[in-house]
Design an enzyme around this catalytic site. Structure first.
Site, PDB file in Angstrom:
ATOM      1  N   GLU A 275      -9.552  -7.145   5.395  1.00 40.21           N
ATOM      2  CA  GLU A 275      -8.326  -6.349   5.272  1.00 40.21           C
ATOM      3  C   GLU A 275      -7.440  -6.657   6.478  1.00 40.21           C
ATOM      4  OE1 GLU A 275      -8.365  -2.270   3.961  1.00 40.21           O
ATOM      5  OE2 GLU A 275      -6.359  -1.899   4.773  1.00 40.21           O
TER       6      GLU A 275
ATOM      7  N   GLU B 129      -6.051  -4.782   0.598  1.00 36.20           N
ATOM      8  CA  GLU B 129      -4.790  -4.644   1.332  1.00 36.20           C
ATOM      9  C   GLU B 129      -4.497  -5.800   2.287  1.00 36.20           C
ATOM     10  OE1 GLU B 129      -2.351  -2.695   1.136  1.00 36.20           O
ATOM     11  OE2 GLU B 129      -2.976  -0.862   0.111  1.00 36.20           O
TER      12      GLU B 129
ATOM     13  N   GLU C 283      -8.272   2.221  -6.873  1.00 34.54           N
ATOM     14  CA  GLU C 283      -8.145   3.496  -6.166  1.00 34.54           C
ATOM     15  C   GLU C 283      -7.200   4.366  -6.980  1.00 34.54           C
ATOM     16  OE1 GLU C 283      -6.973   3.017  -2.008  1.00 34.54           O
ATOM     17  OE2 GLU C 283      -8.266   1.251  -1.825  1.00 34.54           O
TER      18      GLU C 283
HETATM   19  C1  IPT Z   1      -5.068   2.566   0.261  1.00 32.05           C
HETATM   20  C2  IPT Z   1      -6.176   1.905   1.019  1.00 32.05           C
HETATM   21  O1  IPT Z   1      -6.724   0.847   0.298  1.00 32.05           O
HETATM   22  C3  IPT Z   1      -7.257   2.834   1.423  1.00 32.05           C
HETATM   23  O2  IPT Z   1      -8.044   2.210   2.398  1.00 32.05           O
HETATM   24  C4  IPT Z   1      -6.688   4.121   1.932  1.00 32.05           C
HETATM   25  O3  IPT Z   1      -5.877   3.865   3.032  1.00 32.05           O
HETATM   26  C5  IPT Z   1      -5.858   4.746   0.874  1.00 32.05           C
HETATM   27  O4  IPT Z   1      -4.814   3.897   0.512  1.00 32.05           O
HETATM   28  C6  IPT Z   1      -5.216   6.041   1.319  1.00 32.05           C
HETATM   29  O5  IPT Z   1      -6.120   6.969   1.805  1.00 32.05           O
HETATM   30  S1  IPT Z   1      -3.641   1.681   0.731  1.00 32.05           S
HETATM   31  C7  IPT Z   1      -2.202   2.607   0.425  1.00 32.05           C
HETATM   32  C8  IPT Z   1      -1.081   1.901   1.118  1.00 32.05           C
HETATM   33  C9  IPT Z   1      -1.901   2.734  -0.999  1.00 32.05           C
END
Ligand code: IPT
Length: 999
Positions: free
Chosen positions: A397, A440, A510
């Site tokens: 990352e 990311e 996510e």
């Molecule tokens: C996304 C990340 O992949 C994760 O590590 C964490 O930061 C999450 O968001 C938020 O809690 S990245 C985000 C810019 C969509």
């Protein structure tokens, strides 16, 4: 090394580090106390004074004598780098841990090959044995192994030295959203092998026609002496299906050896293959594993080396836009998991990992993404064994310099190294169904290079990478076989699936950001996923609240009765960004999990469990129920069930819990996976409910026997149907019920301002338009807007108070601090035992989108139990209430509130029809005109909003009661879509009525 700082050289990913492999090795543990010094930089000189520290352990989380005055505490940052230097340069101040300890190397190891295994170290490890440099490695989440044969002295104590440099060129590709720590974070050991040894074992175990397993085992053999001895041999065999019925090494298995091909005298490669009849396939629902033993024999026939493996026969493939496991389109009900522990930071024991996965299984998760790096191999062993699909993610990352590094040739080796070493290590785990190139890091040719290697090495699994599809779900084909967006809205994913353009499965990597009181519309996501071909699930962000246990040193008293599940023990708090003086930091953005830092499930877990439940029911005529088996591979025989009846009439009739709980064992018919069957509801249940009111039938589905991840009787889901509607006006009936209970009448008394007066009311019912902002409200920008409008500070001005006989009509104007006024009317009518309160408020257009509209009031002290008929027993909100069956519940007032690390609106119960507060002899009851959002806590909204940590809250002895005409949904705006339109509180006229009575 100081002249050649390998920690500032991205093109060097390791030096004399052994290739990653999948041969499990034991050895002598080196875990425990080590001598330790923390230097201010890798170039600094050692002192004669040594401290002691635990390995594995983060030095940021341990007390040790800080000989060099280097204070290095945890720092939480999302994606900004913790220092300004540009890639690949680490900062000049660079905490560096020097570790030493002795180990007795057995005399019998003389003549054997000896390997030092460092489970993980952040971010560069340099290893020494007896003062001899034996190797260096980068990647904070994979083991570094070093051949130390030349440096060890068998039969004597040997000194092992590790230097761990915290910041390096590698840090730029380890810029994940989590705490920064430092140290050796996974076990360290030393092992030996025969000079003729198994270098690697690559198992492919798919399914063939007719229920057979298709097993290929590729074995690589090496000799520490250089050339392999003439006449070496390899064998492999599979255990029988039951331990006591070991499958003979019959002719079929002898065929395992048939395809033997020795490539050269320098590297031995043997491929063994067999068709294994009638295997029980592996899946997350049926984690069937078979033992496999691989041996290499010396020319004289003696065993030189042996390894044990566990084989799961399964296929994973993408057909069109479906991901198929064993040919079946499975839903991915996943969660993202970081390595986390509140006391140790990033060091997790095998027991902790098991507890994590057991919790996931108990709450209906069938998949985990190892965000954002490879986990300890023990976690994959557990996933194999307990049954979870894994997206195994490489430790890449480069968030702060995403675009730059994805194409930077200097970082090409790092991308390749990290992906390939993970895959080489984890390839034999059936649980791993998808590889991920990382997180990311934008998208560049370095990803394509890693993907190219991966496709050549392991053609049996798909791979994914979100960066490749970020701007167009149809792009990035070289690096992603799955459209795996993050935080996409329902409209967006459904639109794609219906566009006619979709060529790949869509599985959100996510979604549903669990920060604070969140996860609104999880059920809407699942309704969309289950009704839209092409959508297959996703991974909730995330499993853990990363609150670190921190001693509170300001002498604050431990909160009264505050040590409950989910709360740090007295004298401690859950620390987040900034609490260690870490600057810069990203505050509580790391407190975003579905479990508290002590692994207590948050209310969303019950929501998820229901959505994922193996059984669903729907009415089928008046006395029959259609039962659906929602699983992909199993029938229902592993489950037990009982019917439970809840009737709203019971709540007012004052029946005891025992009277109320009418349960009857339920027969679950033999329904195949995906199938349904009709069952009759036992007549005694349908006849049972006496009195008026609604009646609900719940099927409590539990595990029938003890399972590795759940004792018998563990609830798996609570599907529910309504079997009788309200038949009469609730308010009228409430009055009758109270009359029936023989309670006297109660004249309405108001003060000069028209506010209701009663000794048990510490504060009268007034209008409320505000809630203590949730993280979603705050980060989504609503909290600031509401503050500007002044919703938190309403002033009330009585306009007139008119008595019509027994009835009092109170008209008032509430003005928000921002100047907007709201007309409000309360009509107070005495009823038997209480007062009927009919309210009307008009929200002007200027107040479009407020958090709530309703009444707030406070009781006198002394009420400590809450009984209600509505959704429960856990917390529910308008857009997160699919998992709270309607019923009659009772709870301690102190336990209603959800103790988020950063306080905010919480503790609500959705669709409450009636409730009572009791304490001592007093009872205060409320009957609502229709199901409404209610909360009873020990905290005023303003106090919640002002507090930054849970332990700052001082619980009141009174109850703060909210009865809402409407309450804004929770949404997920801290990262992702805001509350959806149906759950907003817009302008217009609101009316709500309730009977308040005292006995
Ligand atoms: C996304 C990340 O992949 C994760 O590590 C964490 O930061 C999450 O968001 C938020 O809690 S990245 C985000 C810019 C969509």
């Amino acid at each position: 090394m100081a002249d050649m700082p390998v920690w500032a050289a991205p093109e060097i990913t390791g030096w004399r580090r052994l290739p990653a492999h999948a041969v499990p090795r034991g050895g002598i543990t080196l875990d425990g106390r080590w001598r330790f010094q923390l230097l201010p930089s890798p170039d600094a000189s050692l002192s004669d004074r040594w401290a002691q520290i635990d390995v594995p352990g983060c030095w940021t989380m341990q007390d040790f004598e800080d000989v060099h005055g280097v204070r290095d505490l945890p720092q939480y940052l999302n994606f900004d780098m913790p220092w300004p230097d540009l890639p690949p340069h680490p900062p000049a101040v660079n905490p560096t841990g020097v570790y030493e300890r002795e180990v007795d190397v057995p005399a019998e190891w003389a003549g054997r090959r000896v390997v030092l295994h460092v489970g993980a170290a952040e971010s560069v490890v340099l290893a020494r044995v007896n003062g001899i440099d034996v190797g260096m490695g980068k990647d904070s989440h994979l083991a570094g192994e070093f051949d130390v044969t030349h440096a060890v002295r068998p039969g004597e104590p040997n000194t092992i030295g590790l230097t761990v440099v915290k910041w390096s060129d590698a840090t730029f590709v380890e810029d994940q959203d989590q705490w920064w720590h430092g140290g050796v974070t996974r076990p360290v050991r030393i092992y030996s092998t025969d000079p003729l040894y198994l270098d690697d074992v690559h198992i492919s175990s798919g399914l063939a026609d007719g229920g057979a397993g298709d097993l290929t085992v590729e074995v690589r053999v090496r000799s520490a002496g250089g050339l392999l001895p003439e006449g070496w041999r390899v064998s492999a065999w599979l255990d029988g299906p039951e331990p006591e019925v070991e499958l003979p090494v019959d002719e079929e298995f002898a065929a395992l050896a048939a395809e033997r091909e020795q490539v050269s005298g320098w590297l031995g490669r043997v491929r063994l293959r067999a068709t294994v009849p009638a295997v029980r396939p592996w899946s997350a629902e049926t984690p069937e594993l078979y033992g496999l033993t691989v041996r290499v024999f010396r020319p004289d026939g003696t065993v030189a080396d042996e390894s044990r493996h566990r084989v799961g026969f399964r296929t994973v493939e993408i057909v069109g836009r479906d991901l198929l496991v064993n040919g079946v389109r499975v839903y991915i009900r996943g969660v993202n998991r970081h390595d986390f522990h509140p006391r140790t930071g990033r060091v997790v024991s095998a027991e902790d990992m098991r507890a994590d996965l057991v919790t996931m299984k108990q709450f209906g998760f069938n998949a985990v993404r190892t965000s954002h790096y490879p986990n300890d191999p023990a976690l994959l062993d557990l996933a194999d064994e307990l049954g979870l699909y894994v997206v195994d993610e490489a430790n890449v990352e480069s968030h702060a310099y995403a675009t730059e590094l994805a194409d930077d040739p200097a970082y090409l080796p790092a991308f390749l190294d990290r992906v390939s070493r993970m895959v080489r290590r984890d390839k034999n785990h059936p649980s791993v169904v998808i590889w991920s190139l990382g997180n990311e890091s934008d998208y560049g040719v370095n990803h394509d290079a890693a993907a190219g290697w991966l496709r050549g090495y392991d053609p049996t699994r798909p791979l994914q990478y979100e960066g490749a599809i970020r701007y167009d779900y149809e792009s990035g084909r070289a690096a992603s076989d799955i459209a795996c967006p993050m935080y996409a809205s329902i409209d967006d994913i459904v639109g794609y699936a219906r566009s006619g353009r979709q060529t790949r499965p869509l599985i959100l990597c996510e979604y549903s950001h669990a920060m604070g009181n969140s996860n609104g519309s999880l059920s809407d996501y699942w309704a969309a996923i289950e009704s839209t071909p092409g959508l297959q699930g996703g991974f909730i962000w995330e499993f853990w609240d990363h609150g670190l246990m921190q001693r509170v040193t300001d002498g604050r008293p431990a909160p009264d009765g505050g040590y409950a599940a989910g709360v740090a023990e007295p004298g401690y708090r859950w620390a987040y960004g900034g609490d260690f003086g870490d600057d810069p930091n990203d505050g509580n953005f790391c407190i975003d999990g579905v479990v508290f830092p002590d692994r207590t499930p948050k209310p969303v877990m019950y929501e998820h469990r229901e959505l994922a439940g193996p059984v669903r029911i729907e009415p089928d005529g008046s006395s029959r129920v259609l039962v659906h088996n929602r699983q992909h591979f199993k029938d229902l025989s592993w489950l037990a069930a009982e019917w439970e009846l809840s009737a709203s009439g019971d709540a007012v009739a004052g029946r005891t819990a025992a009277d109320r709980l009418r349960t009857v064992p339920a027969e679950l018919p033999p329904i195949p996976p995906g199938g349904s069957a009709t069952v009759d509801v036992p007549p005694e249940l349908l006849a049972a409910p006496a009195g008026p009111g609604e009646v609900w039938l719940t099927l409590r589905v539990t595990t029938r026997d003890d399972l590795p991840w759940a004792p018998a009787g563990t609830t798996m889901c609570l599907p529910q149907i309504k079997v009788r509607d309200e038949d009469r006006d609730l308010i009228t009936r409430a009055g009758e019920q109270i009359a029936g209970a023989g309670v006297g009448s109660w004249p309405v008394e108001v003060d000069g301002e028209g506010l209701l007066v009663h000794p048990l009311l510490a504060s009268p019912p007034t209008l409320s338009l505000w809630r203590a902002p949730t993280d979603n409200d705050r980060i989504g920008g609503h909290a600031a807007r509401w503050e500007e409008l002044g919703l938190h500070a309403l002033t009330r001005e009585p306009l007139d108070v008119v008595r019509h006989g027994e009835r009092v009509v109170v008209r008032a104007r509430y003005t928000a601090a921002g100047g907007v006024s709201i007309a409000h009317e309360q009509v107070l009518t005495p009823t038997v035992g209480g007062v009927l309160i009919e309210e009307t408020a008009v929200l002007p257009d200027a107040l479009a989108d407020v958090p709530r509209i309703g009444s707030v009031w406070e009781t006198a002290a002394g009420f400590d139990a809450f009984e209600w008929f509505g959704q429960g027993p856990w917390e529910t909100y308008p857009d997160r209430c699919a998992g709270g069956p309607v019923g009659a519940y009772r709870a301690d007032v102190d336990r209603l509130f959800t103790p988020h690390a950063r306080p905010q609106e919480s503790g609500g119960r959705h669709a409450v029809r009636r409730f009572a507060l009791t304490g001592g002899a007093a009872r205060l009851a409320v009957h609502l005109d229709e199901p409404r959002q209610v909360s009873v806590t020990r905290h005023r909204d303003a106090d919640l909003a002002a507090a930054l940590h849970h332990d700052e809250l001082v619980p009141l002895t009174r109850c703060v009661v909210h009865v809402d005409a409407a309450h804004r949904g929770l949404g997920t705006a801290s990262c992702g879509p805001d509350t959806l339109a149906p759950y907003l509180v817009g302008p217009g006229t609101y009316t709500w009525s309730w009977v308040l009575s005292f006995t």
